[in-house]
Design a protein around this motif. Structure first.
Motif, PDB file in Angstrom:
ATOM      1  N   ALA A 109       0.824  -1.207   0.000  1.00 16.57           N
ATOM      2  CA  ALA A 109       0.000   0.000   0.000  1.00 16.57           C
ATOM      3  C   ALA A 109       0.859   1.259   0.000  1.00 16.57           C
ATOM      4  CB  ALA A 109      -0.929  -0.007   1.208  1.00 16.57           C
ATOM      5  N   LEU A 110       1.961   1.243   0.745  1.00 13.64           N
ATOM      6  CA  LEU A 110       2.849   2.411   0.765  1.00 13.64           C
ATOM      7  C   LEU A 110       3.495   2.641  -0.602  1.00 13.64           C
ATOM      8  CD1 LEU A 110       4.619   1.993   4.234  1.00 13.64           C
ATOM      9  CD2 LEU A 110       2.970   3.754   3.593  1.00 13.64           C
ATOM     10  N   ARG A 111       3.855   1.563  -1.259  1.00 15.87           N
ATOM     11  CA  ARG A 111       4.486   1.708  -2.567  1.00 15.87           C
ATOM     12  C   ARG A 111       3.484   2.102  -3.645  1.00 15.87           C
ATOM     13  NH1 ARG A 111       8.642  -3.005  -4.008  1.00 15.87           N
ATOM     14  NH2 ARG A 111       8.981  -1.481  -5.666  1.00 15.87           N
ATOM     15  N   ALA A 112       2.194   1.870  -3.393  1.00 12.44           N
ATOM     16  CA  ALA A 112       1.160   2.205  -4.378  1.00 12.44           C
ATOM     17  C   ALA A 112       0.663   3.644  -4.266  1.00 12.44           C
ATOM     18  CB  ALA A 112      -0.026   1.246  -4.233  1.00 12.44           C
ATOM     19  N   VAL A 113       1.140   4.387  -3.277  1.00 13.76           N
ATOM     20  CA  VAL A 113       0.732   5.797  -3.159  1.00 13.76           C
ATOM     21  C   VAL A 113       1.241   6.551  -4.380  1.00 13.76           C
ATOM     22  CG1 VAL A 113       0.977   7.907  -1.802  1.00 13.76           C
ATOM     23  CG2 VAL A 113       0.718   5.700  -0.648  1.00 13.76           C
ATOM     24  N   PRO A 114       0.386   7.275  -5.079  1.00 15.16           N
ATOM     25  CA  PRO A 114       0.834   7.989  -6.292  1.00 15.16           C
ATOM     26  C   PRO A 114       1.968   8.962  -5.989  1.00 15.16           C
ATOM     27  CG  PRO A 114      -1.564   7.956  -6.152  1.00 15.16           C
ATOM     28  CD  PRO A 114      -1.065   7.426  -4.850  1.00 15.16           C
ATOM     29  N   VAL A 115       2.977   8.926  -6.841  1.00 13.98           N
ATOM     30  CA  VAL A 115       4.127   9.800  -6.636  1.00 13.98           C
ATOM     31  C   VAL A 115       3.728  11.266  -6.773  1.00 13.98           C
ATOM     32  CG1 VAL A 115       6.445  10.348  -7.461  1.00 13.98           C
ATOM     33  CG2 VAL A 115       5.644   7.980  -7.478  1.00 13.98           C
ATOM     34  N   GLY A 116       2.737  11.528  -7.623  1.00 13.43           N
ATOM     35  CA  GLY A 116       2.304  12.902  -7.809  1.00 13.43           C
ATOM     36  C   GLY A 116       1.762  13.535  -6.538  1.00 13.43           C
ATOM     37  N   GLN A 117       1.095  12.731  -5.712  1.00 16.38           N
ATOM     38  CA  GLN A 117       0.575  13.264  -4.449  1.00 16.38           C
ATOM     39  C   GLN A 117       1.714  13.671  -3.522  1.00 16.38           C
ATOM     40  OE1 GLN A 117      -2.599  13.690  -3.864  1.00 16.38           O
ATOM     41  NE2 GLN A 117      -3.570  12.490  -5.483  1.00 16.38           N
ATOM     42  N   ILE A 118       2.747  12.851  -3.463  1.00 21.02           N
ATOM     43  CA  ILE A 118       3.895  13.161  -2.604  1.00 21.02           C
ATOM     44  C   ILE A 118       4.649  14.370  -3.133  1.00 21.02           C
ATOM     45  CG2 ILE A 118       6.022  12.232  -1.634  1.00 21.02           C
ATOM     46  CD1 ILE A 118       4.822   9.452  -1.873  1.00 21.02           C
ATOM     47  N   GLU A 119       4.822  14.438  -4.445  1.00 25.04           N
ATOM     48  CA  GLU A 119       5.516  15.584  -5.034  1.00 25.04           C
ATOM     49  C   GLU A 119       4.738  16.873  -4.806  1.00 25.04           C
ATOM     50  OE1 GLU A 119       8.469  15.626  -6.284  1.00 25.04           O
ATOM     51  OE2 GLU A 119       8.783  13.466  -6.070  1.00 25.04           O
ATOM     52  N   ALA A 120       3.418  16.792  -4.863  1.00 25.36           N
ATOM     53  CA  ALA A 120       2.608  17.983  -4.598  1.00 25.36           C
ATOM     54  C   ALA A 120       2.767  18.444  -3.155  1.00 25.36           C
ATOM     55  CB  ALA A 120       1.139  17.692  -4.906  1.00 25.36           C
ATOM     56  N   ALA A 121       2.827  17.490  -2.224  1.00 25.52           N
ATOM     57  CA  ALA A 121       3.041  17.853  -0.816  1.00 25.52           C
ATOM     58  C   ALA A 121       4.405  18.485  -0.613  1.00 25.52           C
ATOM     59  CB  ALA A 121       2.884  16.618   0.068  1.00 25.52           C
ATOM     60  N   LYS A 122       5.417  17.960  -1.320  1.00 25.75           N
ATOM     61  CA  LYS A 122       6.738  18.569  -1.227  1.00 25.75           C
ATOM     62  C   LYS A 122       6.732  19.983  -1.792  1.00 25.75           C
ATOM     63  CE  LYS A 122       9.442  14.278  -1.494  1.00 25.75           C
ATOM     64  NZ  LYS A 122      10.434  13.510  -2.296  1.00 25.75           N
ATOM     65  N   ALA A 123       5.966  20.181  -2.863  1.00 24.39           N
ATOM     66  CA  ALA A 123       5.904  21.505  -3.470  1.00 24.39           C
ATOM     67  C   ALA A 123       5.257  22.523  -2.536  1.00 24.39           C
ATOM     68  CB  ALA A 123       5.126  21.437  -4.784  1.00 24.39           C
ATOM     69  N   PHE A 124       4.355  22.067  -1.685  1.00 21.47           N
ATOM     70  CA  PHE A 124       3.742  22.958  -0.700  1.00 21.47           C
ATOM     71  C   PHE A 124       4.654  23.218   0.492  1.00 21.47           C
ATOM     72  CE2 PHE A 124      -0.369  22.069  -2.729  1.00 21.47           C
ATOM     73  CZ  PHE A 124      -0.925  23.335  -2.688  1.00 21.47           C
ATOM     74  N   GLY A 125       5.802  22.537   0.544  1.00 19.69           N
ATOM     75  CA  GLY A 125       6.746  22.751   1.628  1.00 19.69           C
ATOM     76  C   GLY A 125       6.439  21.977   2.893  1.00 19.69           C
TER      77      GLY A 125
END
Length: 234
Positions: A109-125
Motif C-alpha cells: 500500500a505504501l508503494r502504491a501511493v501515487p508519486v504525484g501526491q507526494i511531489e505535490a506535498a513537497k511543493a507545498f513545503g
C-alpha cells in the motif's frame, strides 16, 4: 446453538488480541522494510518467508509443544508463564503469523501511493513527518483496507485452530458436543452459521470504513428537485 454461542466471547478474545498484537508487529516490520537499512530489510524478508510459507497449525504446535522442551524456557520467569498457557500460545502464534501477511499488505500500500501526491506535498513545503501523516498514510490506509479486511476474516476463521491445544472456543465446544451426541451435521452447521454471521459483520464494518475513507469515489448526490430556470427579467 446456545452451547456454541456461549463460547463466542472466548473466540472473540483470541481473535482480538491476536489481531492487535499482530498489527503492532506488522507496523514494526513495515518500518524496518521501508527504513532502508539492509539488516532490517533482510530480517523482515526472512520473517515473512518463514511465517507466510509455513502453516499456522505447524507454528502453533511448535510454540505450544516444541518450545517447552528447552530448559531455559521452562526456567524462565518471563517465557514459561506465557508458553505453558494454551491461550497465550494461540495468541502468540496468530499474532506472529498475521504480522507477516499484514506487513506485506502495508508495504504494498505504501508503494502504491501515487508519486504525484507526494511531489505535490513537497511543493507545498510540507515537512517529512507532516507529509507522511497527511498525505502518504491516509492514502496507504485506504489502499490497504480491502486486503487487510480479508486478512482479518482469515484470522477469524483461524481461531478454530485453538481447539487443537485444548481451548474450548466455539470449534472446541462444537467438537465436544459432536463427540457426545454423534450428530456432526447439526452441530457443525450451527458453528458454521455463527462463523458466517461473524465474518459477515466484519465484512460490512470494513465496507463502511472503506466508504467513509473514499469520498472521492462516491457517486454525486442526486438532486431532490429539478433546477428551475431563472425567470427572465424584463
Amino acid at each position: 446453538m446456545w452451547s456454541v454461542l456461549k463460547a463466542l466471547p472466548l473466540t472473540l478474545e483470541i481473535w482480538f488480541f491476536g489481531i492487535a498484537f499482530g498489527l503492532i508487529i506488522a507496523t514494526g516490520l513495515t518500518w524496518l522494510r521501508a527504513s532502508g537499512h539492509k539488516l532490517g530489510e533482510y530480517f523482515t524478508r526472512a520473517y515473512v518467508f518463514v511465517f507466510r510459507g509455513s502453516p499456522l497449525l505447524v507454528q502453533l504446535y511448535l510454540i505450544y509443544f516444541g518450545l517447552s522442551q528447552f530448559d531455559f524456557v521452562r526456567h524462565s520467569p518471563i517465557l514459561w508463564p506465557i508458553l505453558r498457557d494454551p491461550m497465550y500460545c494461540t495468541i502468540v502464534a496468530m499474532a506472529l503469523n498475521t504480522a507477516a501477511y499484514e506487513s506485506e499488505i502495508f508495504r504494498g500500500a505504501l508503494r502504491a501511493v501515487p508519486v504525484g501526491q507526494i511531489e505535490a506535498a513537497k511543493a507545498f513545503g510540507m515537512p517529512a513527518f507532516t507529509r507522511f501523516r497527511l498525505v502518504t498514510l491516509p492514502i496507504a490506509l485506504r489502499l490497504a483496507l480491502p486486503a487487510y479486511s480479508t486478512e482479518i476474516i482469515l484470522m477469524t476463521k483461524a481461531t478454530a485452530l485453538a481447539s487443537v491445544v485444548t481451548i474450548m472456543e466455539m470449534m472446541g465446544t462444537a467438537q465436544k458436543i459432536q463427540h457426545d451426541t454423534f450428530r456432526p451435521i447439526e452441530v457443525l452447521t450451527c458453528a458454521g452459521v455463527i462463523y458466517l454471521l461473524l465474518n459477515l459483520s466484519i465484512a460490512r464494518l470494513f465496507a463502511w470504513v472503506e466508504y467513509r475513507l473514499s469520498p472521492h469515489l462516491r457517486p454525486p448526490p442526486e438532486q431532490s428537485q429539478q433546477i428551475k430556470p431563472v425567470p427572465e427579467v424584463l
